[in-house]
Design an enzyme around this catalytic site. Structure first.
Site, PDB file in Angstrom:
ATOM      1  CE1 TYR A   1      -4.068  -1.998   0.476  1.00 52.55           C
ATOM      2  CE2 TYR A   1      -2.655  -3.317   1.891  1.00 52.55           C
ATOM      3  CZ  TYR A   1      -3.823  -3.171   1.168  1.00 52.55           C
ATOM      4  OH  TYR A   1      -4.741  -4.181   1.139  1.00 52.55           O
TER       5      TYR A   1
ATOM      6  CG  ASN B   1     -10.679  -3.401  -7.855  1.00 52.79           C
ATOM      7  OD1 ASN B   1     -11.260  -3.001  -8.858  1.00 52.79           O
ATOM      8  ND2 ASN B   1      -9.893  -4.464  -7.874  1.00 52.79           N
TER       9      ASN B   1
ATOM     10  CD  GLU C   1      -1.914 -13.472  -9.734  1.00 50.89           C
ATOM     11  OE1 GLU C   1      -0.909 -12.769  -9.436  1.00 50.89           O
ATOM     12  OE2 GLU C   1      -3.057 -13.000  -9.822  1.00 50.89           O
TER      13      GLU C   1
ATOM     14  CB  CYS D   1      -7.472  -5.152  -5.211  1.00 54.49           C
ATOM     15  SG  CYS D   1      -8.913  -6.194  -5.395  1.00 54.49           S
ATOM     16  CG  HIS D   2      -5.306 -10.875  -6.136  1.00 56.96           C
ATOM     17  ND1 HIS D   2      -6.010 -10.415  -7.250  1.00 56.96           N
ATOM     18  CD2 HIS D   2      -4.301 -11.640  -6.616  1.00 56.96           C
ATOM     19  CE1 HIS D   2      -5.440 -10.890  -8.351  1.00 56.96           C
ATOM     20  NE2 HIS D   2      -4.397 -11.639  -7.990  1.00 56.96           N
TER      21      HIS D   2
END
Length: 182
Positions: free
Chosen positions: A98, A126, A161, A134-135
């Site tokens: 962040y 989002n 991922e 956003c993850h």
């Protein structure tokens, strides 16, 4: 008129929203701020953008990085849209903090600093989860913090991922293993 459709993912049902041409929403059922931007009156409809989004999600949940993005339409404050545009630049399988995003927004605005909490609020709102990733945002201390869809889903998305999530977990967490197919 706004239109909706549904997608059954390995991590739960997803609701898709569209203005008829672009994707305007993608939420896990029951997530925080679920369908916040969706009009009260919607219609279930089979649209090309929903087919494209389903293809994108099929590819993504099979463990591959999609090589296309459905047309997206973001409607909110300029600040939130700026944050969401930064989210779209986070590479597949990587994370940023962040604080990193706050520093980039401050740079873009030509100011000395920006609140990471303000960034967290924008990230949390989002409206197009997963596609606008956003993850992939973590706390400055390296902890996996917050995700409107739930921390368990965040862990699973990052694992899917290929991100090294073990270094972000404070304690051992069981997570759903998404079966990769193709």
């Amino acid at each position: 008129m706004e239109y909706t459709s549904h997608y059954n993912s390995p991590l739960g049902q997803i609701t898709l929203a569209s203005n008829g041409t672009c994707l305007t929403g993608l939420w896990f059922e029951g997530q925080k701020f679920f369908a916040r931007t969706l009009a009260n009156c919607t219609q279930e409809k089979d649209l090309p953008v929903f087919h494209q989004t389903s293809e994108w999600l099929d590819c993504y949940f099979s463990g591959k990085k999609p090589d296309f993005t459905p047309a997206l339409q973001l409607n909110d404050t300029p600040f939130r849209i700026a944050v969401w545009k930064i989210l779209q630049q986070i590479p597949y399988g990587e994370v940023v903090t962040y604080k990193d995003i706050a520093q980039e927004i401050a740079r873009q605005k030509g100011i000395s600093s920006m609140s990471a909490q303000a960034i967290g609020g924008a990230v949390g709102h989002n409206p197009i989860s997963i596609i606008i990733p956003c993850h992939r945002v973590i706390g400055s201390n390296g902890n996996l913090t917050g995700y409107a869809g739930g921390l368990d889903r965040k862990i699973n998305l990052l694992a899917l991922e290929g991100a090294d999530i073990a270094k972000y977990l404070i304690s051992t967490t069981d997570f759903i293993h998404v079966k990769k197919t193709c």
